[in-house]
Design a protein around this motif. Structure first.
Motif, PDB file in Angstrom:
ATOM      1  N   THR A 113       0.845  -1.204   0.191  1.00  0.00           N
ATOM      2  CA  THR A 113       0.044  -0.018   0.064  1.00  0.00           C
ATOM      3  C   THR A 113       0.802   1.183  -0.020  1.00  0.00           C
ATOM      4  N   CYS A 114       2.244   1.096   0.486  1.00  0.00           N
ATOM      5  CA  CYS A 114       3.096   2.226   0.609  1.00  0.00           C
ATOM      6  C   CYS A 114       2.631   3.052   1.721  1.00  0.00           C
ATOM      7  N   ASN A 115       1.583   2.786   2.664  1.00  0.00           N
ATOM      8  CA  ASN A 115       1.062   3.572   3.813  1.00  0.00           C
ATOM      9  C   ASN A 115       1.978   2.699   4.898  1.00  0.00           C
ATOM     10  N   ILE A 116       1.834   3.576   5.976  1.00  0.00           N
ATOM     11  CA  ILE A 116       2.551   3.103   7.248  1.00  0.00           C
ATOM     12  C   ILE A 116       1.928   1.724   7.695  1.00  0.00           C
ATOM     13  N   ALA A 117       2.712   1.083   8.060  1.00  0.00           N
ATOM     14  CA  ALA A 117       2.244  -0.605   8.452  1.00  0.00           C
ATOM     15  C   ALA A 117       1.972  -0.662  10.066  1.00  0.00           C
ATOM     16  N   PRO A 118       0.820  -1.213  10.336  1.00  0.00           N
ATOM     17  CA  PRO A 118       0.545  -1.256  11.742  1.00  0.00           C
ATOM     18  C   PRO A 118       1.544  -1.751  12.652  1.00  0.00           C
ATOM     19  N   GLU A 119       2.226  -2.896  12.121  1.00  0.00           N
ATOM     20  CA  GLU A 119       3.184  -3.607  12.899  1.00  0.00           C
ATOM     21  C   GLU A 119       4.375  -2.638  12.980  1.00  0.00           C
ATOM     22  N   VAL A 133       1.456  10.236  14.006  1.00  0.00           N
ATOM     23  CA  VAL A 133       0.920  10.757  12.466  1.00  0.00           C
ATOM     24  C   VAL A 133       0.976   9.865  11.532  1.00  0.00           C
ATOM     25  N   VAL A 134      -0.238   9.418  10.984  1.00  0.00           N
ATOM     26  CA  VAL A 134      -0.232   8.698   9.839  1.00  0.00           C
ATOM     27  C   VAL A 134      -0.821   9.736   8.400  1.00  0.00           C
ATOM     28  N   VAL A 135      -0.125   9.182   7.455  1.00  0.00           N
ATOM     29  CA  VAL A 135      -0.373   9.908   5.993  1.00  0.00           C
ATOM     30  C   VAL A 135      -1.261   8.935   5.285  1.00  0.00           C
ATOM     31  N   HIS A 136      -2.382   9.271   4.699  1.00  0.00           N
ATOM     32  CA  HIS A 136      -3.143   8.651   3.720  1.00  0.00           C
ATOM     33  C   HIS A 136      -2.651   8.882   2.275  1.00  0.00           C
ATOM     34  N   LEU A 137      -1.257   8.408   1.922  1.00  0.00           N
ATOM     35  CA  LEU A 137      -0.825   8.617   0.644  1.00  0.00           C
ATOM     36  C   LEU A 137      -1.424   8.254  -0.558  1.00  0.00           C
ATOM     37  N   TYR A 138      -1.351   9.095  -1.572  1.00  0.00           N
ATOM     38  CA  TYR A 138      -1.575   9.055  -2.900  1.00  0.00           C
ATOM     39  C   TYR A 138      -3.096   9.062  -3.061  1.00  0.00           C
ATOM     40  N   GLY A 139      -3.972   9.107  -2.032  1.00  0.00           N
ATOM     41  CA  GLY A 139      -5.487   9.138  -2.013  1.00  0.00           C
ATOM     42  C   GLY A 139      -5.846   7.587  -1.541  1.00  0.00           C
ATOM     43  N   GLN A 145      -8.345   1.058  11.314  1.00  0.00           N
ATOM     44  CA  GLN A 145      -9.003   0.186  12.175  1.00  0.00           C
ATOM     45  C   GLN A 145      -7.810  -0.560  13.329  1.00  0.00           C
ATOM     46  N   GLU A 146      -6.885  -1.028  12.558  1.00  0.00           N
ATOM     47  CA  GLU A 146      -5.706  -1.544  13.251  1.00  0.00           C
ATOM     48  C   GLU A 146      -4.888  -0.276  13.974  1.00  0.00           C
ATOM     49  N   ILE A 147      -4.781   0.602  13.293  1.00  0.00           N
ATOM     50  CA  ILE A 147      -4.079   1.822  13.848  1.00  0.00           C
ATOM     51  C   ILE A 147      -4.738   2.379  15.035  1.00  0.00           C
ATOM     52  N   MET A 148      -5.995   2.629  14.864  1.00  0.00           N
ATOM     53  CA  MET A 148      -6.621   3.223  15.945  1.00  0.00           C
ATOM     54  C   MET A 148      -6.813   2.140  17.306  1.00  0.00           C
ATOM     55  N   ALA A 153      -5.013   1.444  22.742  1.00  0.00           N
ATOM     56  CA  ALA A 153      -4.328   0.492  23.721  1.00  0.00           C
ATOM     57  C   ALA A 153      -3.102   0.979  24.363  1.00  0.00           C
ATOM     58  N   ASN A 154      -2.402   2.082  23.765  1.00  0.00           N
ATOM     59  CA  ASN A 154      -1.122   2.599  24.305  1.00  0.00           C
ATOM     60  C   ASN A 154      -1.597   4.154  24.602  1.00  0.00           C
ATOM     61  N   HIS A 155      -2.700   4.604  24.577  1.00  0.00           N
ATOM     62  CA  HIS A 155      -3.061   6.027  25.199  1.00  0.00           C
ATOM     63  C   HIS A 155      -2.325   7.156  24.238  1.00  0.00           C
ATOM     64  N   LEU A 156      -2.569   6.884  22.859  1.00  0.00           N
ATOM     65  CA  LEU A 156      -1.709   7.688  22.179  1.00  0.00           C
ATOM     66  C   LEU A 156      -2.616   8.471  21.244  1.00  0.00           C
ATOM     67  N   PRO A 157      -2.809   9.670  21.022  1.00  0.00           N
ATOM     68  CA  PRO A 157      -3.594  10.435  19.821  1.00  0.00           C
ATOM     69  C   PRO A 157      -3.034  10.246  18.574  1.00  0.00           C
ATOM     70  N   VAL A 158      -3.789  10.145  17.664  1.00  0.00           N
ATOM     71  CA  VAL A 158      -3.388   9.961  16.155  1.00  0.00           C
ATOM     72  C   VAL A 158      -3.935  10.995  15.420  1.00  0.00           C
ATOM     73  N   ILE A 159      -3.177  11.680  14.635  1.00  0.00           N
ATOM     74  CA  ILE A 159      -3.371  12.924  13.674  1.00  0.00           C
ATOM     75  C   ILE A 159      -3.149  12.148  12.213  1.00  0.00           C
ATOM     76  N   GLU A 160      -4.100  12.559  11.440  1.00  0.00           N
ATOM     77  CA  GLU A 160      -4.078  12.285  10.012  1.00  0.00           C
ATOM     78  C   GLU A 160      -3.780  13.186   9.195  1.00  0.00           C
ATOM     79  N   ASP A 161      -2.649  13.029   8.462  1.00  0.00           N
ATOM     80  CA  ASP A 161      -2.374  13.869   7.248  1.00  0.00           C
ATOM     81  C   ASP A 161      -3.087  13.341   6.077  1.00  0.00           C
ATOM     82  N   CYS A 162      -4.118  14.237   5.922  1.00  0.00           N
ATOM     83  CA  CYS A 162      -5.013  14.097   4.725  1.00  0.00           C
ATOM     84  C   CYS A 162      -4.687  14.839   3.611  1.00  0.00           C
TER      85      CYS A 162
END
Length: 366
Positions: A113-119, A133-139, A145-148, A153-162
């Protein structure tokens, strides 16, 4: 070069021509209103775009980098906090972390996918991690679901680069509505593009939204009274007006780009690695990115045939001169392999199906 007419990678004049009459009307209305900063056009666009994205709030800002920077600033993280970010992204994502005095920690993408891998995110989490910070690359949406689940589970905020994902969705939930905030860019080449710089922050968190409104305007909600150490980062009235003209057509733009992408999928030979499609993902193809081991030769060949292409991106972030002393020692072999082999093909609102069929025929003869 072929005697046939050239097919540019992008033609913004042609993309926007259908909107010219409405743009002129909108510009005249703003001009005559006498109100040019944070007025009725910005408020109307913020309401409309929040509704489109499925969030409670939207705050217009000056550009996509500022949107990311203000999101991170509003989290009130401690100095030097580690923020996990994709190793395969445009440098703006990482700049927003650096400008806040935080430490970017690169997580590798899924090669498909070229997007950040949850693992990869899991591997990078430690006691110093304060945000993702995650990036929804290329559209294409990330595996949210996995990332959230990992973030919660680790009490971390997520920012999406859209910035490249206007209207992209996963199981019907749009980009910018998953994490605590979504940062959006309206640079002219985007699926929803202004005629200059522009950006926005979407969120359903009222406290974060209030902070963004303050931070974008010198830390002030009442003129000359400042609550926070803020910035000057405001979407202007003219650009907001232009975006209001184009927003009702965004689904049509995305559908057109998806049709062009389907032509590529059906017509290109198997010599080329194509963007992966997955059940539940609504991809909007801001970029149609293929991979080939002889990328540079392919790009040159297409240029000689009058076909424009781009490389998103030629240099991995940890190899940029600007990142010396910042990303040193962070190994990103998957991202670097992607950067060596990717090539972006024409797929804009200005391209016709015959344009794409010609591109396909030309590439297949490489």
């Amino acid at each position: 070069m072929s005697r046939m007419s050239a097919i540019p990678y992008e033609d913004l004049g042609r993309v926007n021509r259908k909107y010219f009459p409405a743009f002129r009307d909108k510009f005249s209305a703003v001009l005559e209103s006498g109100w040019y900063v944070l007025g009725s056009q910005v408020k109307a666009f913020e309401a409309a775009y929040a509704g489109y994205c499925g969030t409670a709030f939207c705050a217009g800002v000056a550009n996509g980098l500022d949107a990311l920077t203000l999101c991170l600033k509003a989290l009130d993280l401690p100095p030097g906090a580690e923020v996990i970010v994709p190793s395969n992204t445009y440098i703006a994502t990482i700049l927003s972390i650096v400008h806040n005095g935080f430490t970017p920690v690169l997580a590798e993408p899924d090669p498909l996918t070229c997007n950040i891998a949850p693992e990869s995110i899991i591997e990078k989490i430690n006691a110093r991690t304060r945000a993702i910070v995650v990036v929804h690359l290329y559209g294409k949406m990330c595996a949210m679901q996995e990332i959230m689940a990992i973030a919660e589970a680790n009490h971390l905020p997520v920012i999406e680069d859209c910035a490249q994902a206007h209207g992209a969705a996963l199981n019907g939930k749009k980009a910018g509505s998953w994490g605590i905030a979504g940062a959006h860019s309206f640079y002219p080449t985007k699926n929803l593009g202004a005629l200059g710089d522009g950006g926005a922050v979407t969120t359903s968190d009222p406290d974060l939204h209030r902070k963004i409104l303050l931070l974008r305007n010198y830390g002030s909600s009442v003129k000359y009274y400042n609550e926070l150490v803020g910035f000057n980062s405001r979407l202007d009235e003219v650009q907001a007006g232009f975006l209001l003209v184009k927003l009702p057509f965004l689904e049509e733009i995305n559908l057109h780009k998806r049709r062009l992408a389907r032509l590529y999928r059906e017509g290109l030979k198997k010599d080329f690695e194509l963007p992966v499609e997955q059940a539940g993902y609504h991809d909007v193809y801001h970029i149609f990115c293929i991979r080939h081991p002889r990328r540079d030769a392919l790009k040159q060949y297409l240029a000689e045939q009058g076909i424009g292409t781009e490389i998103h991106y030629p240099v991995a972030p940890n190899k940029q001169v600007a990142m010396t002393g910042i990303l040193d020692g962070q190994s990103t072999p998957i991202a670097e392999a992607i950067h060596r082999t990717v090539l972006s093909l024409p797929v804009s609102a200005a391209h016709s199906e015959p344009d794409i069929l010609r591109v396909i025929d030309t590439i297949n003869r490489f």
